[in-house]
Write a protein that holds these residues in place. Structure first.
Motif, PDB file in Angstrom:
ATOM      1  N   GLY A  66      31.605  26.167 -32.712  1.00 36.24           N
ATOM      2  CA  GLY A  66      30.267  26.742 -32.691  1.00 36.24           C
ATOM      3  C   GLY A  66      29.279  25.683 -33.149  1.00 36.24           C
ATOM      4  N   LYS A  67      28.047  26.081 -33.386  1.00 38.19           N
ATOM      5  CA  LYS A  67      26.997  25.135 -33.778  1.00 38.19           C
ATOM      6  C   LYS A  67      27.425  24.272 -34.951  1.00 38.19           C
ATOM      7  CE  LYS A  67      22.823  27.625 -32.487  1.00 38.19           C
ATOM      8  NZ  LYS A  67      21.577  28.212 -32.987  1.00 38.19           N
ATOM      9  N   GLY A  68      27.035  23.001 -34.868  1.00 33.23           N
ATOM     10  CA  GLY A  68      27.323  22.112 -35.972  1.00 33.23           C
ATOM     11  C   GLY A  68      27.690  20.719 -35.509  1.00 33.23           C
ATOM     12  N   LEU A  69      27.993  19.869 -36.479  1.00 30.83           N
ATOM     13  CA  LEU A  69      28.363  18.483 -36.218  1.00 30.83           C
ATOM     14  C   LEU A  69      29.863  18.312 -36.401  1.00 30.83           C
ATOM     15  CD1 LEU A  69      25.263  18.383 -37.376  1.00 30.83           C
ATOM     16  CD2 LEU A  69      25.691  15.961 -37.222  1.00 30.83           C
ATOM     17  N   TYR A  70      30.479  17.606 -35.457  1.00 27.38           N
ATOM     18  CA  TYR A  70      31.919  17.384 -35.455  1.00 27.38           C
ATOM     19  C   TYR A  70      32.179  15.887 -35.430  1.00 27.38           C
ATOM     20  CZ  TYR A  70      32.027  22.337 -34.554  1.00 27.38           C
ATOM     21  OH  TYR A  70      31.844  23.699 -34.671  1.00 27.38           O
ATOM     22  N   ASP A  71      32.711  15.390 -36.530  1.00 27.75           N
ATOM     23  CA  ASP A  71      32.984  13.964 -36.692  1.00 27.75           C
ATOM     24  C   ASP A  71      34.236  13.590 -35.898  1.00 27.75           C
ATOM     25  OD1 ASP A  71      33.500  11.374 -37.581  1.00 27.75           O
ATOM     26  OD2 ASP A  71      33.253  11.862 -39.696  1.00 27.75           O
ATOM     27  N   PHE A  72      34.115  12.636 -34.991  1.00 27.69           N
ATOM     28  CA  PHE A  72      35.283  12.144 -34.272  1.00 27.69           C
ATOM     29  C   PHE A  72      35.367  10.617 -34.339  1.00 27.69           C
ATOM     30  CE2 PHE A  72      32.004  12.265 -31.098  1.00 27.69           C
ATOM     31  CZ  PHE A  72      32.351  11.419 -30.040  1.00 27.69           C
ATOM     32  N   VAL A 113      13.819  24.442 -32.942  1.00 30.11           N
ATOM     33  CA  VAL A 113      14.100  25.031 -31.629  1.00 30.11           C
ATOM     34  C   VAL A 113      14.793  26.374 -31.856  1.00 30.11           C
ATOM     35  CG1 VAL A 113      15.106  24.640 -29.357  1.00 30.11           C
ATOM     36  CG2 VAL A 113      14.448  22.670 -30.755  1.00 30.11           C
ATOM     37  N   PRO A 114      14.016  27.424 -32.159  1.00 29.73           N
ATOM     38  CA  PRO A 114      14.622  28.716 -32.476  1.00 29.73           C
ATOM     39  C   PRO A 114      15.135  29.445 -31.235  1.00 29.73           C
ATOM     40  CG  PRO A 114      12.237  28.914 -32.497  1.00 29.73           C
ATOM     41  CD  PRO A 114      12.553  27.459 -32.271  1.00 29.73           C
ATOM     42  N   GLU A 115      16.124  30.286 -31.467  1.00 29.27           N
ATOM     43  CA  GLU A 115      16.609  31.155 -30.401  1.00 29.27           C
ATOM     44  C   GLU A 115      15.632  32.309 -30.213  1.00 29.27           C
ATOM     45  OE1 GLU A 115      20.627  32.447 -30.980  1.00 29.27           O
ATOM     46  OE2 GLU A 115      21.300  30.428 -31.459  1.00 29.27           O
ATOM     47  N   GLY A 140      22.760  33.660 -22.390  1.00 25.35           N
ATOM     48  CA  GLY A 140      22.540  34.128 -23.749  1.00 25.35           C
ATOM     49  C   GLY A 140      21.357  33.462 -24.422  1.00 25.35           C
ATOM     50  N   PRO A 141      20.951  33.998 -25.575  1.00 26.51           N
ATOM     51  CA  PRO A 141      19.752  33.507 -26.255  1.00 26.51           C
ATOM     52  C   PRO A 141      19.901  32.115 -26.855  1.00 26.51           C
ATOM     53  CG  PRO A 141      20.841  35.177 -27.588  1.00 26.51           C
ATOM     54  CD  PRO A 141      21.559  35.139 -26.268  1.00 26.51           C
ATOM     55  N   ASP A 142      21.133  31.607 -26.984  1.00 25.88           N
ATOM     56  CA  ASP A 142      21.316  30.268 -27.549  1.00 25.88           C
ATOM     57  C   ASP A 142      21.385  29.184 -26.470  1.00 25.88           C
ATOM     58  OD1 ASP A 142      23.844  31.061 -26.597  1.00 25.88           O
ATOM     59  OD2 ASP A 142      24.880  29.820 -28.066  1.00 25.88           O
ATOM     60  N   ASP A 143      21.379  29.584 -25.188  1.00 29.13           N
ATOM     61  CA  ASP A 143      21.580  28.608 -24.110  1.00 29.13           C
ATOM     62  C   ASP A 143      20.390  27.664 -23.942  1.00 29.13           C
ATOM     63  OD1 ASP A 143      22.899  27.312 -22.012  1.00 29.13           O
ATOM     64  OD2 ASP A 143      21.998  28.636 -20.531  1.00 29.13           O
ATOM     65  N   MET A 144      19.212  28.171 -23.712  1.00 31.17           N
ATOM     66  CA  MET A 144      18.062  27.288 -23.499  1.00 31.17           C
ATOM     67  C   MET A 144      17.724  26.476 -24.748  1.00 31.17           C
ATOM     68  SD  MET A 144      16.278  26.145 -21.135  1.00 31.17           S
ATOM     69  CE  MET A 144      15.379  24.653 -21.471  1.00 31.17           C
ATOM     70  N   PRO A 145      17.773  27.058 -25.949  1.00 32.73           N
ATOM     71  CA  PRO A 145      17.559  26.215 -27.127  1.00 32.73           C
ATOM     72  C   PRO A 145      18.583  25.068 -27.212  1.00 32.73           C
ATOM     73  CG  PRO A 145      17.372  28.512 -27.747  1.00 32.73           C
ATOM     74  CD  PRO A 145      17.848  28.478 -26.320  1.00 32.73           C
ATOM     75  N   ALA A 146      19.822  25.312 -26.767  1.00 34.51           N
ATOM     76  CA  ALA A 146      20.834  24.250 -26.773  1.00 34.51           C
ATOM     77  C   ALA A 146      20.436  23.116 -25.831  1.00 34.51           C
ATOM     78  CB  ALA A 146      22.193  24.820 -26.381  1.00 34.51           C
ATOM     79  N   HIS A 147      19.889  23.464 -24.672  1.00 35.15           N
ATOM     80  CA  HIS A 147      19.429  22.435 -23.732  1.00 35.15           C
ATOM     81  C   HIS A 147      18.269  21.625 -24.328  1.00 35.15           C
ATOM     82  CE1 HIS A 147      22.005  23.764 -20.510  1.00 35.15           C
ATOM     83  NE2 HIS A 147      21.481  24.969 -20.512  1.00 35.15           N
ATOM     84  N   VAL A 148      17.354  22.297 -24.994  1.00 32.99           N
ATOM     85  CA  VAL A 148      16.219  21.604 -25.618  1.00 32.99           C
ATOM     86  C   VAL A 148      16.720  20.670 -26.724  1.00 32.99           C
ATOM     87  CG1 VAL A 148      14.093  21.888 -26.959  1.00 32.99           C
ATOM     88  CG2 VAL A 148      14.573  23.429 -25.037  1.00 32.99           C
ATOM     89  N   ARG A 200      25.648  25.208 -29.159  1.00 32.47           N
ATOM     90  CA  ARG A 200      25.929  26.605 -28.780  1.00 32.47           C
ATOM     91  C   ARG A 200      26.702  27.298 -29.901  1.00 32.47           C
ATOM     92  NH1 ARG A 200      25.663  28.043 -23.278  1.00 32.47           N
ATOM     93  NH2 ARG A 200      25.483  30.101 -24.218  1.00 32.47           N
ATOM     94  N   ARG A 201      26.547  28.622 -29.988  1.00 32.41           N
ATOM     95  CA  ARG A 201      27.227  29.407 -31.020  1.00 32.41           C
ATOM     96  C   ARG A 201      28.713  29.593 -30.746  1.00 32.41           C
ATOM     97  NH1 ARG A 201      24.501  34.638 -30.956  1.00 32.41           N
ATOM     98  NH2 ARG A 201      22.738  33.909 -29.762  1.00 32.41           N
ATOM     99  N   ALA A 202      29.083  29.727 -29.478  1.00 32.98           N
ATOM    100  CA  ALA A 202      30.479  29.987 -29.114  1.00 32.98           C
ATOM    101  C   ALA A 202      31.311  28.711 -29.192  1.00 32.98           C
ATOM    102  CB  ALA A 202      30.535  30.561 -27.703  1.00 32.98           C
TER     103      ALA A 202
END
Length: 139
Positions: free
Chosen positions: A14-20, A71-73, A84-92, A124-126
């Motif tokens: 889901g939303k967040g930072l993933y260190d690789f 960039v709020p949902e 879903g409501p998180d899609d366009m904010p994710a693109h922005v 994205r949240r999912a």
């Protein structure tokens, strides 16, 4: 000059930072190159790549909170809401950050600073499995 390519799969919960950083470093070391340039490219439109501090996890939380405010949902400005409501904010968010990174390779080591790590920034949240294409050019 030699070149090598691979793809990293990153499981985002889901939303967040993933260190690789470790996975990238391990792969780069295995290529046996001394000097060159690594390019990373995320193959998605609702996630991005950033180089960020890897010592204090509060930095990652603060970034997520800042982008949630920036960039709020649910903004009525958005027309693209099919996924879903998180899609366009994710693109922005992805448009405001980066979809690719270039990191120099010097003496066989990525030229990251002491506190820098390589992150997938999931917007994205999912849960998603994200693909990051890597290309190393060097000698």
């Amino acid at each position: 000059m030699r070149q090598s390519q691979t793809t990293f799969s990153i499981a985002a919960r889901g939303k967040g930072l993933y260190d690789f950083t470790r996975e990238v470093t391990r792969w780069v070391l295995g290529q046996g190159m001394r000097d060159g340039l690594l390019t990373l490219f995320v193959r998605h439109t609702s996630a991005s790549l950033i180089v960020q501090e890897n010592a204090d996890p509060d930095v990652q939380g603060d970034l997520e909170r800042f982008f949630s405010r920036l960039v709020p949902e649910g903004d009525p400005l958005y027309r693209h809401t099919d996924e879903g409501p998180d899609d366009m904010p994710a693109h922005v968010r992805a448009a405001l950050t980066q979809t690719q990174l270039s990191i120099p390779l010097r003496d066989g080591v990525l030229a990251l600073g002491t506190w820098q790590g390589i992150y997938l920034f999931e917007h994205r949240r999912a849960a998603h499995t994200r693909q990051v294409a890597a290309h190393l050019l060097g000698e």
